[in-house]
Design an enzyme around this catalytic site. Structure first.
Site, PDB file in Angstrom:
ATOM      1  N   GLY A 221       1.539   4.588  -4.299  1.00  0.00           N
ATOM      2  CA  GLY A 221       1.203   3.333  -4.959  1.00  0.00           C
ATOM      3  C   GLY A 221      -0.301   3.188  -5.114  1.00  0.00           C
ATOM      4  O   GLY A 221      -1.021   4.178  -5.195  1.00  0.00           O
ATOM      5  N   SER A 222      -0.768   1.958  -5.118  1.00  0.00           N
ATOM      6  CA  SER A 222      -2.179   1.668  -5.371  1.00  0.00           C
ATOM      7  C   SER A 222      -2.985   1.675  -4.076  1.00  0.00           C
ATOM      8  O   SER A 222      -2.436   1.437  -2.995  1.00  0.00           O
ATOM      9  CB  SER A 222      -2.316   0.304  -6.043  1.00  0.00           C
ATOM     10  OG  SER A 222      -1.943  -0.725  -5.134  1.00  0.00           O
ATOM     11  N   PRO A 223      -4.297   1.921  -4.154  1.00  0.00           N
ATOM     12  CA  PRO A 223      -5.131   1.871  -2.944  1.00  0.00           C
ATOM     13  C   PRO A 223      -5.064   0.543  -2.192  1.00  0.00           C
ATOM     14  O   PRO A 223      -4.982   0.554  -0.955  1.00  0.00           O
ATOM     15  CB  PRO A 223      -6.538   2.161  -3.492  1.00  0.00           C
ATOM     16  CG  PRO A 223      -6.302   3.016  -4.696  1.00  0.00           C
ATOM     17  CD  PRO A 223      -5.043   2.454  -5.312  1.00  0.00           C
ATOM     18  N   VAL A 225      -2.588  -1.625  -1.844  1.00  0.00           N
ATOM     19  CA  VAL A 225      -1.339  -1.687  -1.081  1.00  0.00           C
ATOM     20  C   VAL A 225      -1.305  -0.574  -0.033  1.00  0.00           C
ATOM     21  O   VAL A 225      -0.765  -0.756   1.061  1.00  0.00           O
ATOM     22  CB  VAL A 225      -0.115  -1.598  -2.021  1.00  0.00           C
ATOM     23  CG1 VAL A 225       1.186  -1.684  -1.217  1.00  0.00           C
ATOM     24  CG2 VAL A 225      -0.159  -2.707  -3.061  1.00  0.00           C
ATOM     25  N   GLY A 226      -1.919   0.554  -0.353  1.00  0.00           N
ATOM     26  CA  GLY A 226      -2.010   1.639   0.624  1.00  0.00           C
ATOM     27  C   GLY A 226      -2.720   1.197   1.893  1.00  0.00           C
ATOM     28  O   GLY A 226      -2.334   1.585   3.007  1.00  0.00           O
ATOM     29  N   GLU A 243      -0.120   8.542  -1.130  1.00  0.00           N
ATOM     30  CA  GLU A 243      -0.351   9.093  -2.467  1.00  0.00           C
ATOM     31  C   GLU A 243      -0.791   7.926  -3.343  1.00  0.00           C
ATOM     32  O   GLU A 243       0.035   7.115  -3.772  1.00  0.00           O
ATOM     33  CB  GLU A 243       0.928   9.742  -3.007  1.00  0.00           C
ATOM     34  CG  GLU A 243       1.396  10.956  -2.222  1.00  0.00           C
ATOM     35  CD  GLU A 243       0.503  12.165  -2.379  1.00  0.00           C
ATOM     36  OE1 GLU A 243      -0.533  12.058  -3.079  1.00  0.00           O
ATOM     37  OE2 GLU A 243       0.813  13.213  -1.800  1.00  0.00           O
ATOM     38  N   CYS A 277      -0.209   8.516 -12.466  1.00  0.00           N
ATOM     39  CA  CYS A 277      -1.359   8.465 -11.560  1.00  0.00           C
ATOM     40  C   CYS A 277      -2.329   9.612 -11.774  1.00  0.00           C
ATOM     41  O   CYS A 277      -3.509   9.500 -11.425  1.00  0.00           O
ATOM     42  CB  CYS A 277      -0.885   8.440 -10.110  1.00  0.00           C
ATOM     43  SG  CYS A 277       0.063   9.896  -9.619  1.00  0.00           S
TER      44      CYS A 277
END
Length: 502
Positions: A221-223, A225-226, A243, A277
């Protein structure tokens, strides 16, 4: 969104033995008792502790079941991704089915070799003993998948998790609604329900799920949310693979085949309507190359999607109204040189090329994740490299040049999760290459054996015999210099010379 958890039914005797709601923590407290997923996690952990997932035969059977899922549900997968993303059948079959099958075949062909204990060098003191690395499964893993490749991006990590001998909970994205429903309703019938489960829902459900103790978490997902996932994992010291994404630069030198570059860049940027991505996020080239690329990009878009891409069956749509509005706002950066048309009712954004873009423009401040390609003007390869290195490290770097020295220069002087010279995205089609980010674009890798390794703990093992005790005497007290000399000779490792005698 209503929670759609697929719970296995516990046998009555096991339900009595398993502490309800410990979430794998080994203790029962008020928070765990209230967590709706704690019982599921506990049940999967009990299954894993039983050793059920460890035999190779079991792993192969579950992996082969994933292959049947892809075969049996092929049309439903294509229908669901078309509904969610307007994805063309060709793109779905390539990215969601064929590439997953390649991962399965690579894993099934090599699993017995990957699982074998790895012998290691021994020092003199243990020459008579067995020293090896055992590839142990972690236990109960959580796989959180995104919406842009809603089958591929849960199934490829799941292949690695199963191959390594783990139990798993799969959390598909709630944004790709039709695919989420398909996975939740169909996948459990193919896998062992004592060891694998699907949990559906939105932010609230995922937040509660992350409160439980997992042995490994794999998130795509996105940074932003990461970081949330990593924070939740840190509470339990759970290892993670993240990822993520980022703005993948694409340098185009003045010495290249412009037509080929335009076609390869346009394919990578506009595949899945740009919702990839690893898509090239922006171009770096000289003003002279931009003037050559613009008509070539326009022609490539026409060749691929016709004069009106909105009518093309091969061009997708933005996944949601929220994403459409976000991407549409980015069209205000720079000047539209190609495309730019939108239709909110269809969530359609035409393949678009932007020029006169400044590094400070909104389109350069976030991952685009849509069919927009900005061009940034630079004067040399060194300026392009400096620009790339001044920003967060991306998931991929692309470089085009007829001069291999230029491609190598970009490769050697930049840092990214992956690299592809004179093409876009094709490096991820190889299960033999690791796929993953670095820094802001991610942590850890997977694909092929790298997936197996990600979900395996390399357990260092030494097995000694019960006899030959006199050989151990020098290490026991009372100590003496003579004893140390013996131990030093037995434990010492000499540096191996790298000189070669001719």
């Amino acid at each position: 969104m209503e929670t759609g958890t697929v719970f296995p039914q516990l046998p009555e005797s096991e339900a009595k033995r398993a502490p309800e709601g410990d979430g794998g923590n080994g203790s029962v407290d008020g928070d765990a008792l209230r967590n709706p997923y704690a019982g599921l996690v506990s049940h999967l952990r009990a299954s894993w502790l039983s050793g059920k997932t460890r035999p190779m035969e079991y792993r192969v059977a579950q992996l082969e079941a994933l292959g049947r899922f892809l075969d049996d549900k092929k049309q439903q997968i294509m229908d669901a991704t078309a509904s969610d993303l307007g994805k063309a059948p060709f793109e779905t079959e390539l990215s969601e089915i064929l590439m997953c099958k390649n991962e399965l075949h690579e894993t099934l062909s090599n699993l017995s070799r990957w699982m074998k204990d790895e012998k290691v060098d021994r020092i003199l003191a243990v020459q008579l003993d067995s020293a090896f690395i055992r590839k142990d499964p972690y236990g109960v893993v959580l796989i959180i998948a995104p919406w842009n490749y809603p089958i591929h991006l849960f199934l490829v990590p799941l292949i690695g998790a199963i191959a390594a001998g783990n139990c798993a909970i799969i959390k598909p994205s709630e944004v790709s609604k039709k695919t989420e429903r398909l996975v939740a309703e169909a996948l459990p019938s193919y896998l062992d329900k004592d060891c694998f489960a699907v949990v559906t829902g939105g932010v609230q459900e995922t937040t509660r799920l992350l409160e439980n103790k997992f042995d490994y978490i794999f998130f795509t997902g996105s940074p932003p949310v990461g970081r949330i996932v990593m924070t939740a994992a840190a509470k339990h010291l759970t290892p993670v693979t993240l990822e993520l994404g980022g703005k993948n630069p694409c340098y185009v030198s003045d010495t290249c085949d412009v037509t080929n570059v335009a076609r390869r860049v346009a394919w990578g940027r506009f595949f899945n309507a740009g919702q990839t991505c690893i898509a090239p996020d922006y171009l770096l080239c000289t003003l002279e190359m931009q003037e050559k690329l613009l008509p070539a990009l326009q022609k490539a878009i026409n060749d691929f999607y016709g004069p009106n891409p909105r009518e093309s069956p091969d061009f997708g749509r933005i996944v949601s109204d929220k994403q459409f509005q976000r991407v549409q706002r980015l069209l205000g950066s720079g000047r539209v040189a190609v495309g730019g048309q939108t239709d909110e009712a269809e969530r359609y954004i035409a393949p678009t090329v932007l020029v006169d873009v400044q590094p400070s423009d909104p389109v350069m401040q976030e991952e685009i994740f849509g069919p927009i390609l900005p061009i940034i003007i630079i004067t040399s390869v060194d300026e392009a490299i400096d620009f790339i290195n001044s920003r967060e490290r991306p998931l991929a770097v692309y470089a085009f040049s007829s001069d291999d020295k230029v491609v190598n220069r970009v490769l050697e002087r930049t840092s990214s999760g992956g690299f592809c010279g004179n093409d876009t995205m094709m490096h991820v089609t190889l299960p033999s290459l690791p796929f993953g980010g670095i820094g802001n674009s991610g942590l850890g890798t997977h694909h092929g054996k790298f997936s197996f390794d990600t979900f395996s703990h390399p357990r260092g093992c030494l097995k000694r015999g019960m006899g030959q005790e006199p050989l151990n005497a020098p290490r026991y007290p009372p100590y003496s210099q003579r004893k140390f000399g013996i131990i030093q000779a037995a434990l010492k490792m000499a540096r191996v010379s790298d000189c070669t005698l001719l």
